[in-house]
Design a protein around this motif. Structure first.
Motif, PDB file in Angstrom:
ATOM      1  N   LEU A  14       4.689 -34.560 -29.590  1.00 24.80           N
ATOM      2  CA  LEU A  14       6.034 -35.120 -29.600  1.00 24.80           C
ATOM      3  C   LEU A  14       6.861 -34.726 -28.383  1.00 24.80           C
ATOM      4  CD1 LEU A  14       6.886 -34.677 -33.387  1.00 24.80           C
ATOM      5  CD2 LEU A  14       6.299 -36.788 -32.198  1.00 24.80           C
ATOM      6  N   ALA A  15       6.448 -33.699 -27.658  1.00 16.18           N
ATOM      7  CA  ALA A  15       7.240 -33.243 -26.521  1.00 16.18           C
ATOM      8  C   ALA A  15       7.313 -34.306 -25.437  1.00 16.18           C
ATOM      9  CB  ALA A  15       6.647 -31.946 -25.958  1.00 16.18           C
ATOM     10  N   GLY A  16       6.226 -35.062 -25.243  1.00 18.08           N
ATOM     11  CA  GLY A  16       6.224 -36.074 -24.206  1.00 18.08           C
ATOM     12  C   GLY A  16       7.265 -37.152 -24.427  1.00 18.08           C
ATOM     13  N   PRO A  17       7.223 -37.870 -25.555  1.00 15.07           N
ATOM     14  CA  PRO A  17       8.252 -38.887 -25.800  1.00 15.07           C
ATOM     15  C   PRO A  17       9.665 -38.320 -25.782  1.00 15.07           C
ATOM     16  CG  PRO A  17       6.439 -39.123 -27.349  1.00 15.07           C
ATOM     17  CD  PRO A  17       6.199 -37.856 -26.605  1.00 15.07           C
ATOM     18  N   MET A  18       9.854 -37.090 -26.286  1.00 12.44           N
ATOM     19  CA  MET A  18      11.198 -36.524 -26.315  1.00 12.44           C
ATOM     20  C   MET A  18      11.715 -36.246 -24.906  1.00 12.44           C
ATOM     21  SD  MET A  18      13.248 -36.275 -28.706  1.00 12.44           S
ATOM     22  CE  MET A  18      14.862 -35.611 -29.113  1.00 12.44           C
ATOM     23  N   ALA A  19      10.805 -36.009 -23.965  1.00  9.65           N
ATOM     24  CA  ALA A  19      11.236 -35.845 -22.582  1.00  9.65           C
ATOM     25  C   ALA A  19      11.907 -37.107 -22.077  1.00  9.65           C
ATOM     26  CB  ALA A  19      10.039 -35.477 -21.709  1.00  9.65           C
ATOM     27  N   SER A  20      11.461 -38.258 -22.568  1.00  4.86           N
ATOM     28  CA  SER A  20      12.076 -39.528 -22.175  1.00  4.86           C
ATOM     29  C   SER A  20      13.372 -39.792 -22.931  1.00  4.86           C
ATOM     30  CB  SER A  20      11.106 -40.685 -22.435  1.00  4.86           C
ATOM     31  OG  SER A  20       9.965 -40.616 -21.616  1.00  4.86           O
ATOM     32  N   LEU A  21      13.439 -39.373 -24.199  1.00  2.94           N
ATOM     33  CA  LEU A  21      14.515 -39.816 -25.094  1.00  2.94           C
ATOM     34  C   LEU A  21      15.635 -38.807 -25.296  1.00  2.94           C
ATOM     35  CD1 LEU A  21      12.235 -41.400 -27.845  1.00  2.94           C
ATOM     36  CD2 LEU A  21      13.545 -42.623 -26.096  1.00  2.94           C
ATOM     37  N   ASP A  22      15.403 -37.535 -25.003  1.00  2.00           N
ATOM     38  CA  ASP A  22      16.350 -36.479 -25.362  1.00  2.00           C
ATOM     39  C   ASP A  22      17.761 -36.769 -24.863  1.00  2.00           C
ATOM     40  OD1 ASP A  22      17.792 -33.746 -24.643  1.00  2.00           O
ATOM     41  OD2 ASP A  22      16.428 -33.330 -26.287  1.00  2.00           O
ATOM     42  N   GLY A  23      17.917 -37.012 -23.576  1.00  3.84           N
ATOM     43  CA  GLY A  23      19.254 -37.214 -23.028  1.00  3.84           C
ATOM     44  C   GLY A  23      19.943 -38.436 -23.599  1.00  3.84           C
ATOM     45  N   LEU A  24      19.199 -39.529 -23.756  1.00  8.37           N
ATOM     46  CA  LEU A  24      19.793 -40.745 -24.299  1.00  8.37           C
ATOM     47  C   LEU A  24      20.259 -40.541 -25.732  1.00  8.37           C
ATOM     48  CD1 LEU A  24      17.317 -43.469 -22.966  1.00  8.37           C
ATOM     49  CD2 LEU A  24      19.533 -42.808 -22.017  1.00  8.37           C
ATOM     50  N   LEU A  25      19.426 -39.889 -26.554  1.00 13.47           N
ATOM     51  CA  LEU A  25      19.791 -39.685 -27.955  1.00 13.47           C
ATOM     52  C   LEU A  25      20.938 -38.701 -28.109  1.00 13.47           C
ATOM     53  CD1 LEU A  25      16.262 -39.635 -29.663  1.00 13.47           C
ATOM     54  CD2 LEU A  25      17.941 -41.487 -29.628  1.00 13.47           C
ATOM     55  N   ARG A  26      21.002 -37.678 -27.268  1.00 10.69           N
ATOM     56  CA  ARG A  26      22.127 -36.734 -27.345  1.00 10.69           C
ATOM     57  C   ARG A  26      23.459 -37.431 -27.099  1.00 10.69           C
ATOM     58  NH1 ARG A  26      21.159 -31.105 -27.081  1.00 10.69           N
ATOM     59  NH2 ARG A  26      18.933 -30.615 -26.923  1.00 10.69           N
ATOM     60  N   ASP A  27      23.449 -38.437 -26.264  1.00 10.62           N
ATOM     61  CA  ASP A  27      24.678 -39.175 -25.997  1.00 10.62           C
ATOM     62  C   ASP A  27      24.952 -40.234 -27.055  1.00 10.62           C
ATOM     63  OD1 ASP A  27      26.897 -40.079 -24.190  1.00 10.62           O
ATOM     64  OD2 ASP A  27      25.662 -41.899 -24.127  1.00 10.62           O
ATOM     65  N   TRP A  28      23.893 -40.900 -27.541  1.00  6.69           N
ATOM     66  CA  TRP A  28      24.059 -42.040 -28.447  1.00  6.69           C
ATOM     67  C   TRP A  28      24.285 -41.632 -29.893  1.00  6.69           C
ATOM     68  CZ3 TRP A  28      20.549 -44.086 -32.247  1.00  6.69           C
ATOM     69  CH2 TRP A  28      20.872 -45.368 -32.713  1.00  6.69           C
ATOM     70  N   ARG A 112      18.511 -46.552 -20.147  1.00  2.00           N
ATOM     71  CA  ARG A 112      17.211 -46.658 -19.479  1.00  2.00           C
ATOM     72  C   ARG A 112      16.665 -45.252 -19.255  1.00  2.00           C
ATOM     73  NH1 ARG A 112      14.476 -50.633 -16.785  1.00  2.00           N
ATOM     74  NH2 ARG A 112      16.287 -52.047 -16.825  1.00  2.00           N
ATOM     75  N   THR A 113      15.419 -45.050 -19.643  1.00  2.00           N
ATOM     76  CA  THR A 113      14.805 -43.730 -19.510  1.00  2.00           C
ATOM     77  C   THR A 113      14.461 -43.463 -18.045  1.00  2.00           C
ATOM     78  OG1 THR A 113      12.613 -44.642 -19.940  1.00  2.00           O
ATOM     79  CG2 THR A 113      13.847 -43.856 -21.836  1.00  2.00           C
ATOM     80  N   ARG A 114      14.484 -42.188 -17.674  1.00  2.00           N
ATOM     81  CA  ARG A 114      14.229 -41.802 -16.283  1.00  2.00           C
ATOM     82  C   ARG A 114      12.983 -40.937 -16.131  1.00  2.00           C
ATOM     83  NH1 ARG A 114      18.611 -43.173 -13.283  1.00  2.00           N
ATOM     84  NH2 ARG A 114      20.567 -43.549 -14.398  1.00  2.00           N
ATOM     85  N   THR A 115      12.585 -40.249 -17.192  1.00  2.00           N
ATOM     86  CA  THR A 115      11.454 -39.330 -17.102  1.00  2.00           C
ATOM     87  C   THR A 115      10.521 -39.536 -18.283  1.00  2.00           C
ATOM     88  OG1 THR A 115      12.650 -37.598 -18.304  1.00  2.00           O
ATOM     89  CG2 THR A 115      12.843 -37.595 -15.890  1.00  2.00           C
ATOM     90  N   GLY A 116       9.380 -38.833 -18.256  1.00  2.00           N
ATOM     91  CA  GLY A 116       8.461 -38.838 -19.383  1.00  2.00           C
ATOM     92  C   GLY A 116       7.651 -40.121 -19.471  1.00  2.00           C
ATOM     93  N   PRO A 117       6.909 -40.291 -20.551  1.00  2.00           N
ATOM     94  CA  PRO A 117       5.991 -41.426 -20.697  1.00  2.00           C
ATOM     95  C   PRO A 117       6.688 -42.776 -20.818  1.00  2.00           C
ATOM     96  CG  PRO A 117       6.086 -40.159 -22.731  1.00  2.00           C
ATOM     97  CD  PRO A 117       6.808 -39.352 -21.694  1.00  2.00           C
ATOM     98  N   LEU A 118       7.991 -42.791 -21.125  1.00  3.48           N
ATOM     99  CA  LEU A 118       8.730 -44.049 -21.233  1.00  3.48           C
ATOM    100  C   LEU A 118       9.596 -44.307 -20.005  1.00  3.48           C
ATOM    101  CD1 LEU A 118       9.902 -43.762 -24.966  1.00  3.48           C
ATOM    102  CD2 LEU A 118       7.932 -45.002 -24.078  1.00  3.48           C
ATOM    103  N   ALA A 119       9.365 -43.579 -18.935  1.00  7.93           N
ATOM    104  CA  ALA A 119      10.211 -43.662 -17.742  1.00  7.93           C
ATOM    105  C   ALA A 119      10.338 -45.105 -17.250  1.00  7.93           C
ATOM    106  CB  ALA A 119       9.649 -42.775 -16.634  1.00  7.93           C
ATOM    107  N   GLY A 120      11.578 -45.502 -16.984  1.00  2.00           N
ATOM    108  CA  GLY A 120      11.860 -46.815 -16.442  1.00  2.00           C
ATOM    109  C   GLY A 120      12.082 -47.898 -17.471  1.00  2.00           C
TER     110      GLY A 120
END
Length: 466
Positions: A14-28, A112-120
């Motif tokens: 789960l660490a990989g996807p969360m690297a993409s989503l953490d910042g977005l979810l903390r704001d949303w 829009r994600t910037r890092t991790g497996p969902l980047a871009g």
């Protein structure tokens, strides 16, 4: 369409996807109406489960930790070895993931994600996407599994395919999608281990033959990282109006609402009788009723609210006296399964009939507490407080309107139940006080402009001597 390649991600991955989503979810997350921790900083986000429901749509369970801890026991994060969740809350989130977002989904955009497996990739709230809502309906129409998710249905109910979805925007603690004005899917947002009462109760009452509560047609749940109900589909009462809207319309038109309030009281008595039959209380519990332990819990909630809301503090001594009847073992109806969060927004009128919905209870309270037996006076007090809330929506305040509704509701309830709530003065005061204290805390946190409404009741209840 994005290829996410996450059919189901286990805890170790789960660490990989969360690297993409953490910042977005903390704001949303804190900006969502159903997010409970708006008044406390999010100190931790942990991904508990991630499943690809279908290409471009991810199902997540996310644990949010807060500075100062959570709301108390029973809120689900990652279960400890002893089975007790850590402080915080678990939220259900459905995310759409695409390379580009259609302009018509602009309101659903998370970022829009910037890092991790969902980047871009662009991430958005999938429940606002008609395509995702349609594909979710297809999952629910056909029982099966997706990773840890289980989709189940009543085989006697047919849900037609391709019903157009419509997202409701009036809810706060959950999210609902209406399909073709025939069915409604409620997606629970705050997830706790166990069977959600909204599914459990509606199913049990349907088996009792109670027609006041729409029966479940389909539902889905998870088995990891704990067993929990995630959502339920029920028939949609397309021509119904909720009690809150009807009450405000009556006030705006200068019309009396007492007749409908009396009919609502009789309907609620019918539901309580069906609940008592569907969930027989343990003999010892029924005989003991609610007493000292309930009064102590009320006093504890009062003290906690007073620490958070300074305006409440001068009234604490008077409010404590309201709990004396419970502490002293005042006689009352036997405890039983109840609604748990009854107010005018939880009832619908279709034609000449009242229906009762949303048996989830108060989501901020532990699931075990919401499923346990309580005095039916608690539900009655919640409805009486709701009449007062409605009356105060227009100026000048019309206390006589609320008083007539209260009297009519209690008289209607008495005609259907065999006992009169008006004869339970001390118990009603205790439960109304507890409800008003909850309202003060809620309004202070979420709608400060409304704080004057429960504070008026606090001032009355703190000095009343019955």
């Amino acid at each position: 369409m994005a290829k996410t390649a996450f059919p189901h991600t286990t805890a170790s991955g789960l660490a990989g996807p969360m690297a993409s989503l953490d910042g977005l979810l903390r704001d949303w997350l804190p900006r969502q109406r159903w997010f409970a921790g708006k008044d406390r900083p999010v100190t931790e986000l942990r991904l508990l489960s991630l499943t690809e429901l279908f290409p471009g749509c991810l199902h997540l369970l996310v644990h949010a930790g807060h500075a100062g801890g959570g709301h108390g026991a029973g809120h689900a994060g990652v279960p400890s070895p002893g089975g007790t969740p850590p402080p915080g809350d678990c939220y259900q989130v459905l995310l759409g993931v695409q390379e580009q977002l259609s302009p018509r989904l602009g309101r659903a955009l998370i970022g829009r994600t910037r890092t991790g497996p969902l980047a871009g990739l662009v991430v958005y709230d999938a429940l606002q996407d008609p395509r995702s809502a349609h594909l979710l309906q297809e999952r629910l129409r056909q029982p099966g599994t997706a990773g840890p998710l289980r989709f189940e249905a009543d085989p006697a109910v047919r849900i037609p395919p391709a019903l157009p979805p419509r997202l409701l925007d009036a809810e706060q603690s959950n999210t609902s999608v209406v399909y073709g004005d025939a069915f409604i899917l409620k997606v629970f947002r705050r997830i706790q281990p166990g069977v959600n009462p909204d599914l459990e109760v509606s199913g049990a009452l349907a088996r009792q033959g109670c027609r006041r509560v729409p029966a479940p047609a389909a539902w889905f749940r998870t088995v990891q990282p704990f067993g929990a109900t995630l959502g339920v589909v029920q028939p949609y009462l397309r021509d119904a109006s909720d009690g809150w809207t009807l009450a405000l319309d009556a006030l705006a038109g200068g019309q009396d609402f007492a007749g409908r309030a009396g009919e609502l009281g009789r309907a609620m008595a019918e539901v309580h009788l069906a609940l008592a039959a569907a969930f027989p209380a343990d003999g010892a519990d029924a005989a003991a009723g609610e007493g000292g332990h309930t009064a102590a819990a009320m006093a504890e909630r009062l003290d906690a609210a007073a620490r958070s809301v300074p305006a409440l503090r001068p009234h604490v001594p008077g409010l404590r006296s309201a709990f004396a009847a419970l502490a002293g073992g005042a006689a009352g109806p036997p405890v039983q399964r109840i609604h748990g969060d009854l107010h005018l927004g939880q009832v619908l009128r279709a034609g000449r009939e009242w229906f009762v919905i949303d048996f989830e209870g108060e989501p901020s309270r532990p699931l075990a507490e919401r499923r346990s037996p309580h005095s039916p006076v608690r539900d009655i007090a919640g409805m009486l407080r709701s009449f007062d809330y409605a009356a105060r929506q227009r100026r000048p305040w019309r206390p006589e309107w609320a008083r007539r509704c209260r009297e009519a509701f209690c008289a209607g309830y008495a005609s259907g139940s065999g006992w009169d709530p008006r004869h339970q003065h001390a118990l009603l005061r205790a439960y109304e006080t507890d409800r008003a204290v909850y309202e003060v805390l809620y309004e202070a946190r979420h709608r400060p402009d409304w704080l004057a409404v429960p504070m008026a009741a606090i001032e009355r209840l703190a000095v009343r001597g019955d």
